[in-house]
Motif scaffolding. Structure first.
Motif, PDB file in Angstrom:
ATOM      1  N   GLU A 159       0.806  -1.343  -0.145  1.00  0.00           N
ATOM      2  CA  GLU A 159       0.144  -0.148  -0.082  1.00  0.00           C
ATOM      3  C   GLU A 159       1.005   1.286  -0.226  1.00  0.00           C
ATOM      4  O   GLU A 159       1.904   1.165   0.417  1.00  0.00           O
ATOM      5  CB  GLU A 159      -0.775   0.021   1.398  1.00  0.00           C
ATOM      6  N   ALA A 160       0.058   2.246  -0.315  1.00  0.00           N
ATOM      7  CA  ALA A 160       0.909   3.503  -0.824  1.00  0.00           C
ATOM      8  C   ALA A 160       1.600   4.235   0.655  1.00  0.00           C
ATOM      9  O   ALA A 160       2.793   4.524   0.671  1.00  0.00           O
ATOM     10  CB  ALA A 160       0.134   4.667  -1.148  1.00  0.00           C
ATOM     11  N   ASP A 161       0.949   3.854   1.662  1.00  0.00           N
ATOM     12  CA  ASP A 161       1.549   4.555   3.125  1.00  0.00           C
ATOM     13  C   ASP A 161       2.670   3.883   3.640  1.00  0.00           C
ATOM     14  O   ASP A 161       3.312   4.010   4.623  1.00  0.00           O
ATOM     15  CB  ASP A 161       0.392   4.310   4.149  1.00  0.00           C
ATOM     16  N   HIS A 162       3.023   2.550   2.869  1.00  0.00           N
ATOM     17  CA  HIS A 162       4.212   1.793   3.369  1.00  0.00           C
ATOM     18  C   HIS A 162       5.536   2.480   2.396  1.00  0.00           C
ATOM     19  O   HIS A 162       6.706   1.732   2.443  1.00  0.00           O
ATOM     20  CB  HIS A 162       3.936   0.585   3.038  1.00  0.00           C
ATOM     21  N   MET A 163       5.252   2.959   1.553  1.00  0.00           N
ATOM     22  CA  MET A 163       6.197   3.325   0.620  1.00  0.00           C
ATOM     23  C   MET A 163       7.343   4.188   1.253  1.00  0.00           C
ATOM     24  O   MET A 163       8.452   4.450   0.644  1.00  0.00           O
ATOM     25  CB  MET A 163       5.877   4.176  -0.866  1.00  0.00           C
ATOM     26  N   ASN A 164       7.103   4.968   2.377  1.00  0.00           N
ATOM     27  CA  ASN A 164       8.010   5.756   3.030  1.00  0.00           C
ATOM     28  C   ASN A 164       8.396   4.792   4.194  1.00  0.00           C
ATOM     29  O   ASN A 164       7.566   3.978   4.701  1.00  0.00           O
ATOM     30  CB  ASN A 164       7.656   7.127   3.262  1.00  0.00           C
ATOM     31  N   GLN A 165       9.375   4.795   4.790  1.00  0.00           N
ATOM     32  CA  GLN A 165       9.972   4.109   5.836  1.00  0.00           C
ATOM     33  C   GLN A 165       9.268   4.185   7.238  1.00  0.00           C
ATOM     34  O   GLN A 165       8.697   3.452   7.744  1.00  0.00           O
ATOM     35  CB  GLN A 165      11.245   4.502   6.429  1.00  0.00           C
ATOM     36  N   MET A 166       8.426   5.593   7.452  1.00  0.00           N
ATOM     37  CA  MET A 166       7.893   5.840   8.545  1.00  0.00           C
ATOM     38  C   MET A 166       6.546   4.854   8.464  1.00  0.00           C
ATOM     39  O   MET A 166       6.004   4.389   9.514  1.00  0.00           O
ATOM     40  CB  MET A 166       7.456   7.337   8.455  1.00  0.00           C
ATOM     41  N   GLY A 167       5.787   4.900   7.133  1.00  0.00           N
ATOM     42  CA  GLY A 167       4.533   3.820   7.209  1.00  0.00           C
ATOM     43  C   GLY A 167       5.000   2.490   7.652  1.00  0.00           C
ATOM     44  O   GLY A 167       3.908   1.969   8.193  1.00  0.00           O
ATOM     45  N   TYR A 168       6.095   2.183   7.236  1.00  0.00           N
ATOM     46  CA  TYR A 168       6.339   0.714   7.767  1.00  0.00           C
ATOM     47  C   TYR A 168       6.629   0.679   9.133  1.00  0.00           C
ATOM     48  O   TYR A 168       6.044  -0.519  10.069  1.00  0.00           O
ATOM     49  CB  TYR A 168       7.618   0.204   6.929  1.00  0.00           C
ATOM     50  N   TYR A 169       7.155   1.581   9.724  1.00  0.00           N
ATOM     51  CA  TYR A 169       7.521   1.344  11.073  1.00  0.00           C
ATOM     52  C   TYR A 169       6.192   1.684  11.825  1.00  0.00           C
ATOM     53  O   TYR A 169       6.169   1.007  13.229  1.00  0.00           O
ATOM     54  CB  TYR A 169       8.580   2.383  11.589  1.00  0.00           C
ATOM     55  N   MET A 170       5.559   2.381  11.456  1.00  0.00           N
ATOM     56  CA  MET A 170       4.037   2.574  12.327  1.00  0.00           C
ATOM     57  C   MET A 170       3.226   1.347  12.370  1.00  0.00           C
ATOM     58  O   MET A 170       1.973   1.437  12.758  1.00  0.00           O
ATOM     59  CB  MET A 170       3.361   3.820  11.834  1.00  0.00           C
ATOM     60  N   CYS A 171       3.500   0.545  11.337  1.00  0.00           N
ATOM     61  CA  CYS A 171       2.529  -0.710  10.859  1.00  0.00           C
ATOM     62  C   CYS A 171       2.833  -1.803  12.011  1.00  0.00           C
ATOM     63  O   CYS A 171       3.522  -2.284  12.015  1.00  0.00           O
ATOM     64  CB  CYS A 171       2.615  -1.171   9.436  1.00  0.00           C
ATOM     65  N   SER A 172       1.440  -2.183  12.547  1.00  0.00           N
ATOM     66  CA  SER A 172       1.757  -3.267  13.439  1.00  0.00           C
ATOM     67  C   SER A 172       1.730  -4.575  13.016  1.00  0.00           C
ATOM     68  O   SER A 172       2.069  -5.481  13.625  1.00  0.00           O
ATOM     69  CB  SER A 172       0.451  -3.033  14.622  1.00  0.00           C
ATOM     70  N   GLU A 173       1.385  -4.384  11.725  1.00  0.00           N
ATOM     71  CA  GLU A 173       1.459  -5.851  11.148  1.00  0.00           C
ATOM     72  C   GLU A 173       3.020  -6.105  10.741  1.00  0.00           C
ATOM     73  O   GLU A 173       3.330  -7.248  10.782  1.00  0.00           O
ATOM     74  CB  GLU A 173       0.412  -5.847   9.846  1.00  0.00           C
ATOM     75  N   CYS A 174       3.525  -4.975  10.028  1.00  0.00           N
ATOM     76  CA  CYS A 174       4.925  -5.154   9.624  1.00  0.00           C
ATOM     77  C   CYS A 174       5.911  -5.195  10.840  1.00  0.00           C
ATOM     78  O   CYS A 174       7.123  -5.567  10.718  1.00  0.00           O
ATOM     79  CB  CYS A 174       5.109  -4.015   8.516  1.00  0.00           C
ATOM     80  N   ASN A 175       5.789  -4.161  11.785  1.00  0.00           N
ATOM     81  CA  ASN A 175       6.493  -3.849  12.754  1.00  0.00           C
ATOM     82  C   ASN A 175       5.930  -3.806  14.013  1.00  0.00           C
ATOM     83  O   ASN A 175       5.638  -2.969  14.828  1.00  0.00           O
ATOM     84  CB  ASN A 175       7.408  -2.639  12.394  1.00  0.00           C
ATOM     85  N   PRO A 176       5.625  -4.991  14.743  1.00  0.00           N
ATOM     86  CA  PRO A 176       4.645  -5.058  15.759  1.00  0.00           C
ATOM     87  C   PRO A 176       5.027  -4.766  16.956  1.00  0.00           C
ATOM     88  O   PRO A 176       4.396  -4.285  18.067  1.00  0.00           O
ATOM     89  CB  PRO A 176       4.407  -6.804  15.836  1.00  0.00           C
ATOM     90  N   ASN A 177       6.475  -4.762  17.074  1.00  0.00           N
ATOM     91  CA  ASN A 177       6.988  -4.314  18.640  1.00  0.00           C
ATOM     92  C   ASN A 177       7.757  -3.023  18.458  1.00  0.00           C
ATOM     93  O   ASN A 177       8.455  -2.626  19.466  1.00  0.00           O
ATOM     94  CB  ASN A 177       8.114  -5.476  18.861  1.00  0.00           C
ATOM     95  N   GLY A 178       7.404  -2.305  17.322  1.00  0.00           N
ATOM     96  CA  GLY A 178       7.852  -0.837  17.468  1.00  0.00           C
ATOM     97  C   GLY A 178       9.302  -0.887  17.111  1.00  0.00           C
ATOM     98  O   GLY A 178       9.892   0.086  17.562  1.00  0.00           O
ATOM     99  N   LEU A 179      10.076  -2.064  16.695  1.00  0.00           N
ATOM    100  CA  LEU A 179      11.525  -2.199  16.430  1.00  0.00           C
ATOM    101  C   LEU A 179      11.582  -2.909  14.970  1.00  0.00           C
ATOM    102  O   LEU A 179      10.375  -3.569  14.577  1.00  0.00           O
ATOM    103  CB  LEU A 179      12.115  -2.993  17.686  1.00  0.00           C
ATOM    104  N   SER A 180      12.642  -2.828  14.502  1.00  0.00           N
ATOM    105  CA  SER A 180      13.024  -3.555  13.348  1.00  0.00           C
ATOM    106  C   SER A 180      13.460  -4.869  13.629  1.00  0.00           C
ATOM    107  O   SER A 180      14.360  -5.224  14.100  1.00  0.00           O
ATOM    108  CB  SER A 180      13.850  -3.125  12.436  1.00  0.00           C
ATOM    109  N   VAL A 181      12.609  -5.754  13.748  1.00  0.00           N
ATOM    110  CA  VAL A 181      12.872  -7.151  14.158  1.00  0.00           C
ATOM    111  C   VAL A 181      12.584  -8.392  13.040  1.00  0.00           C
ATOM    112  O   VAL A 181      12.851  -9.445  13.239  1.00  0.00           O
ATOM    113  CB  VAL A 181      12.278  -7.651  15.444  1.00  0.00           C
ATOM    114  N   TRP A 182      12.659  -7.864  11.656  1.00  0.00           N
ATOM    115  CA  TRP A 182      12.816  -8.682  10.640  1.00  0.00           C
ATOM    116  C   TRP A 182      14.145  -9.456  10.419  1.00  0.00           C
ATOM    117  O   TRP A 182      15.022  -8.765  10.713  1.00  0.00           O
ATOM    118  CB  TRP A 182      12.519  -7.801   9.284  1.00  0.00           C
ATOM    119  N   ASN A 183      13.963 -10.540  10.041  1.00  0.00           N
ATOM    120  CA  ASN A 183      15.400 -11.137   9.701  1.00  0.00           C
ATOM    121  C   ASN A 183      14.906 -11.977   8.629  1.00  0.00           C
ATOM    122  O   ASN A 183      13.837 -12.576   8.047  1.00  0.00           O
ATOM    123  CB  ASN A 183      16.060 -11.952  10.761  1.00  0.00           C
TER     124      ASN A 183
END
Ligand SMILES: [Zn+2]
Length: 183
Positions: A159-183
């Motif tokens: 979605e368009a709101d994820h095209m900037n990094q802030m959108g991703y960081y604010m998304c509880s689906e992508c970044n549920p713990n408020g941190l970048s824990v993807w691997n």
């Protein structure tokens, strides 16, 4: 792959993976979700147990998109080099395989701030054994016949709101713990 027990109230399908574990698509309070869950027989009926995981359509699609990685890990585990597999399905739900155990574990994890890491909950979740995993791979292909909505589900990160990094960081689906824990 058999639709062995008749779907009941609100269920689209009830696909058996073996050992009384089923993939069920059902609508609850207007929301369609996919359940990978163990049931127990009670006479003619199947009663859901707590052993299982409920996935949104996006999370199911995320799992399906990792099909080739799952297959590679299975092959690696069977006399190959082995290998580990872990994918983030959304929120705090992960699917993972260990190189020494050819089964797929799908469950919720939690953020352990003290250790700065995420850890698996003992439940809810389910570990699919190799024979069940084989059926799950067939299910990846079969399920859109019952749930055509899977074909039109757009992941939030597209979605368009994820095209900037802030959108991703604010998304509880992508970044549920408020941190970048993807691997
Ligand atoms: Zn997102």
């Amino acid at each position: 792959m058999s639709d062995s027990s008749r779907p009941v109230n609100g269920q689209r399908c009830h696909l058996e993976l073996g050992n009384d574990v089923f993939v069920v698509a059902s609508t609850w309070r207007g929301v369609l979700k996919i359940h990978v869950r163990e049931y127990r027989r009670s006479g003619e009926k199947y009663i859901p147990t707590k052993r299982g995981i409920t996935l949104t359509l996006q999370r199911w699609n995320e799992l399906v998109s990792n099909r080739s990685r799952i297959e590679e890990t299975i092959e690696g585990g069977e006399g190959g080099e082995g290998g580990e597999f872990k994918c983030h399905l959304g929120g705090n739900v992960y699917a993972n395989m260990q190189s020494d155990y050819p089964g797929l574990d799908i469950r919720k994890w939690y953020w352990n701030g003290e250790e700065d890491t995420i850890k698996p909950y003992s439940r809810p979740g389910i570990k699919l054994l190799p024979n069940q995993l084989e059926s799950l791979l067939h299910c990846f292909i079969a399920l859109p016949d019952y749930v055509p909505e899977l074909n039109i589900t757009v992941p939030c990160y597209m979605e368009a709101d994820h095209m900037n990094q802030m959108g991703y960081y604010m998304c509880s689906e992508c970044n549920p713990n408020g941190l970048s824990v993807w691997n």
